[in-house]
Design a protein around this motif. Structure first.
Motif, PDB file in Angstrom:
ATOM      1  N   ASP A 120       0.827  -1.203   0.000  1.00 58.14           N
ATOM      2  CA  ASP A 120       0.000   0.000   0.000  1.00 58.14           C
ATOM      3  C   ASP A 120       0.869   1.264   0.000  1.00 58.14           C
ATOM      4  OD1 ASP A 120      -2.096   1.742   0.236  1.00 58.14           O
ATOM      5  OD2 ASP A 120      -2.539   1.279   2.330  1.00 58.14           O
ATOM      6  N   GLY A 121       1.677   1.413  -1.033  1.00 53.23           N
ATOM      7  CA  GLY A 121       2.515   2.606  -1.163  1.00 53.23           C
ATOM      8  C   GLY A 121       3.517   2.774  -0.035  1.00 53.23           C
ATOM      9  N   SER A 122       4.133   1.676   0.373  1.00 48.25           N
ATOM     10  CA  SER A 122       5.084   1.743   1.494  1.00 48.25           C
ATOM     11  C   SER A 122       6.263   2.645   1.155  1.00 48.25           C
ATOM     12  CB  SER A 122       5.606   0.348   1.831  1.00 48.25           C
ATOM     13  OG  SER A 122       4.547  -0.486   2.196  1.00 48.25           O
ATOM     14  N   THR A 123       6.840   3.226   2.204  1.00 48.59           N
ATOM     15  CA  THR A 123       8.008   4.075   1.988  1.00 48.59           C
ATOM     16  C   THR A 123       9.281   3.378   2.469  1.00 48.59           C
ATOM     17  OG1 THR A 123       7.489   5.113   4.104  1.00 48.59           O
ATOM     18  CG2 THR A 123       6.766   6.269   2.124  1.00 48.59           C
ATOM     19  N   ASP A 124       9.147   2.176   2.989  1.00 44.10           N
ATOM     20  CA  ASP A 124      10.346   1.432   3.388  1.00 44.10           C
ATOM     21  C   ASP A 124      10.656   0.369   2.328  1.00 44.10           C
ATOM     22  OD1 ASP A 124       8.462  -0.486   3.730  1.00 44.10           O
ATOM     23  OD2 ASP A 124       8.907  -0.925   5.829  1.00 44.10           O
ATOM     24  N   ALA A 125      11.347  -0.677   2.711  1.00 40.44           N
ATOM     25  CA  ALA A 125      11.804  -1.650   1.709  1.00 40.44           C
ATOM     26  C   ALA A 125      10.794  -2.761   1.438  1.00 40.44           C
ATOM     27  CB  ALA A 125      13.133  -2.245   2.155  1.00 40.44           C
ATOM     28  N   THR A 126       9.541  -2.562   1.834  1.00 38.10           N
ATOM     29  CA  THR A 126       8.526  -3.601   1.646  1.00 38.10           C
ATOM     30  C   THR A 126       8.517  -4.152   0.216  1.00 38.10           C
ATOM     31  OG1 THR A 126       7.104  -2.723   3.390  1.00 38.10           O
ATOM     32  CG2 THR A 126       6.033  -4.023   1.690  1.00 38.10           C
ATOM     33  N   ALA A 127       8.506  -3.253  -0.762  1.00 31.74           N
ATOM     34  CA  ALA A 127       8.419  -3.684  -2.165  1.00 31.74           C
ATOM     35  C   ALA A 127       9.620  -4.555  -2.534  1.00 31.74           C
ATOM     36  CB  ALA A 127       8.345  -2.465  -3.075  1.00 31.74           C
ATOM     37  N   ALA A 128      10.811  -4.098  -2.137  1.00 31.74           N
ATOM     38  CA  ALA A 128      12.024  -4.834  -2.490  1.00 31.74           C
ATOM     39  C   ALA A 128      12.041  -6.214  -1.826  1.00 31.74           C
ATOM     40  CB  ALA A 128      13.256  -4.033  -2.067  1.00 31.74           C
ATOM     41  N   VAL A 129      11.633  -6.266  -0.557  1.00 34.31           N
ATOM     42  CA  VAL A 129      11.614  -7.540   0.163  1.00 34.31           C
ATOM     43  C   VAL A 129      10.657  -8.509  -0.535  1.00 34.31           C
ATOM     44  CG1 VAL A 129      11.049  -8.652   2.350  1.00 34.31           C
ATOM     45  CG2 VAL A 129      12.200  -6.435   2.365  1.00 34.31           C
ATOM     46  N   LEU A 130       9.507  -8.000  -0.954  1.00 31.35           N
ATOM     47  CA  LEU A 130       8.511  -8.857  -1.611  1.00 31.35           C
ATOM     48  C   LEU A 130       9.037  -9.393  -2.934  1.00 31.35           C
ATOM     49  CD1 LEU A 130       5.200  -6.884  -0.963  1.00 31.35           C
ATOM     50  CD2 LEU A 130       5.824  -9.126  -0.059  1.00 31.35           C
ATOM     51  N   VAL A 131       9.614  -8.498  -3.718  1.00 30.05           N
ATOM     52  CA  VAL A 131      10.120  -8.923  -5.022  1.00 30.05           C
ATOM     53  C   VAL A 131      11.235  -9.953  -4.839  1.00 30.05           C
ATOM     54  CG1 VAL A 131      11.354  -8.131  -7.082  1.00 30.05           C
ATOM     55  CG2 VAL A 131       9.400  -6.834  -6.227  1.00 30.05           C
ATOM     56  N   GLY A 132      12.057  -9.756  -3.802  1.00 32.20           N
ATOM     57  CA  GLY A 132      13.106 -10.725  -3.509  1.00 32.20           C
ATOM     58  C   GLY A 132      12.531 -12.091  -3.151  1.00 32.20           C
ATOM     59  N   LEU A 133      11.469 -12.089  -2.352  1.00 28.48           N
ATOM     60  CA  LEU A 133      10.844 -13.338  -1.919  1.00 28.48           C
ATOM     61  C   LEU A 133      10.251 -14.123  -3.080  1.00 28.48           C
ATOM     62  CD1 LEU A 133       8.720 -12.734   1.300  1.00 28.48           C
ATOM     63  CD2 LEU A 133      10.412 -14.511   0.924  1.00 28.48           C
ATOM     64  N   ARG A 134       9.796 -13.397  -4.069  1.00 27.68           N
ATOM     65  CA  ARG A 134       9.133 -14.028  -5.210  1.00 27.68           C
ATOM     66  C   ARG A 134      10.026 -15.039  -5.931  1.00 27.68           C
ATOM     67  NH1 ARG A 134       5.595 -13.336  -8.909  1.00 27.68           N
ATOM     68  NH2 ARG A 134       7.057 -12.796 -10.549  1.00 27.68           N
ATOM     69  N   ARG A 135      11.317 -14.821  -5.814  1.00 24.72           N
ATOM     70  CA  ARG A 135      12.227 -15.723  -6.512  1.00 24.72           C
ATOM     71  C   ARG A 135      12.170 -17.129  -5.934  1.00 24.72           C
ATOM     72  NH1 ARG A 135      17.862 -13.226  -6.470  1.00 24.72           N
ATOM     73  NH2 ARG A 135      16.985 -11.503  -5.279  1.00 24.72           N
ATOM     74  N   TYR A 136      11.858 -17.204  -4.623  1.00 20.56           N
ATOM     75  CA  TYR A 136      11.806 -18.519  -3.987  1.00 20.56           C
ATOM     76  C   TYR A 136      10.384 -19.003  -3.792  1.00 20.56           C
ATOM     77  CZ  TYR A 136      16.338 -16.614  -2.875  1.00 20.56           C
ATOM     78  OH  TYR A 136      17.563 -16.028  -2.973  1.00 20.56           O
ATOM     79  N   TRP A 137       9.452 -18.132  -4.032  1.00 17.95           N
ATOM     80  CA  TRP A 137       8.055 -18.470  -3.746  1.00 17.95           C
ATOM     81  C   TRP A 137       7.184 -18.033  -4.930  1.00 17.95           C
ATOM     82  CZ3 TRP A 137       4.808 -16.322   0.953  1.00 17.95           C
ATOM     83  CH2 TRP A 137       3.732 -17.195   1.189  1.00 17.95           C
TER      84      TRP A 137
END
Ligand code: UDP
Ligand code: MG
Length: 333
Positions: free
Chosen positions: A49-66
């Motif tokens: 929801d328009g986060s200003t921290d690293a939420t987006a990056a963490v999610l995209v990183g997780l996608r590689r394994y999930w």
């Protein structure tokens, strides 16, 4: 999701996230364990929801394994209900579960919800909090007030203490999507549908990491949206105040006449000021109430979308790069 000829049940788990970088890895691990153990194929729709921290990056990183993790990023912070709306609108499962990111709602309960919905043919399974002892005193007291008010407004169809942790059938999600609400409050709208429903109880856990993303301003907004979207009763306050004011006025007129004929002509500055201030306050209050509803009508007539999608990983298309074009080289949509 399911491409086989034989239809298997599909499940979408919608998780709204706002500045949740710290909790995502723990959440993902626990959620994945639960979902991998189910006999359904699933997608996890993480709505950033328009986060200003690293939420987006963490999610995209997780996608590689999930691979079942789907990431939807909103262009700006629209609030919990807006993020939920985005998730509900884009999810594709036969059943859709919405759950908070902070592990206050135990993911293990999803299995119970799904079993219950399938075995009893239910459209809605509410997660009901039977124990909030880990919430702060302030949160508990405001919650008691909020749920009492909501049950008064929305009727007893609304289960006690049911938040936004629930399972919905595809039919229910489609019904919600078809509603023209501009400021949907799902914990009221879902019970309002009145579809066959059940409840599973759980005790609300402490937020795993971080602080609440629901400051007082957002809580007040949710409460205001909840009341004004379901009841015109506050408008009647104006009528009652008007009647009360009228009665007080008649009393005052009698008093003034008596004082006049008795020859007691006190200056009366204080009483006059009080009456004036009181009437002024009442009028402003009533105008404010009217404004709330006019504002809602205004927003509805504008019909502006609640959220703007910046990115949806399920729509990811890799555009081939042209060697001599530096602009499109290496770009993907
Ligand atoms: N949330 C959101 N947008 C916001 C505020 C909150 O998507 O503007 C999400 C948040 O990341 C969490 C859920 O809504 O997954 C509930 O928020 P939180 O746990 O902070 O609220 P609380 O449990 O304290 O009421
Ligand atoms: Mg929380």
């Amino acid at each position: 999701m399911s491409t086989t000829a034989e239809h298997t049940t599909t499940l979408s788990v919608v998780v709204p996230m706002y500045n949740e970088e710290a909790v995502i890895p723990i959440m993902a691990e626990r959620l994945r364990k639960v979902l991998d153990g189910l006999d359904v194929s699933y997608e996890v729709v993480a709505v950033d929801d328009g986060s200003t921290d690293a939420t987006a990056a963490v999610l995209v990183g997780l996608r590689r394994y999930w691979p079942q993790l789907r990431v939807i990023r909103l262009r700006r912070n629209g609030g919990h209900q807006a993020a939920l709306t985005a998730g509900l609108h884009r999810s594709v499962g036969d059943y859709v579960v919405s759950i908070d990111a902070d592990l206050q709602d135990p993911p293990e309960l999803i299995k119970d919800m799904l079993d219950m919905a399938r075995s009893q043919n239910l459209d809605i399974v509410y997660g009901v909090r039977n124990d909030r002892s880990t919430d702060t005193m302030f949160k508990r007291w405001t919650a008691v007030g909020y749920y009492r008010m909501m049950r008064g407004i929305a009727g007893n169809r609304m289960p006690h203490n049911a938040g936004d942790f629930r399972l919905l059938s595809r039919v229910t999600v489609d019904a919600l999507r078809a509603l023209p609400e501009q400021q949907p409050v799902y914990r009221l709208l879902v019970p309002w549908l009145g579809f066959p429903s059940g409840t599973v109880e759980y005790s609300r856990e402490r937020r795993a990491v971080g602080v609440t993303k629901y400051p007082l301003t957002k809580m007040v907004r949710l409460a205001a949206d909840s009341v004004t979207s379901f009841s015109a009763a506050p408008l009647r306050i104006a009528t009652w105040l008007g009647l009360a004011g009228f009665a007080v006025c008649i009393g005052l007129v009698v008093w003034v006449l008596v004082a006049y004929f008795a020859g007691v002509t006190v200056p009366g500055w204080a009483s006059l000021s009080v009456v004036l201030l009181f009437l002024g306050a009442v009028q402003l209050l009533c105008l404010g109430l009217l404004g709330e509803y006019v504002g809602r009508i205004f927003a509805a007539s504008q019909g502006r979308p609640m959220f703007f999608i910046a990115y949806d990983s399920s729509e990811e298309v890799v555009v081939p790069a042209f060697e001599d074009d530096p602009v499109s080289a290496g770009q993907s949509r």
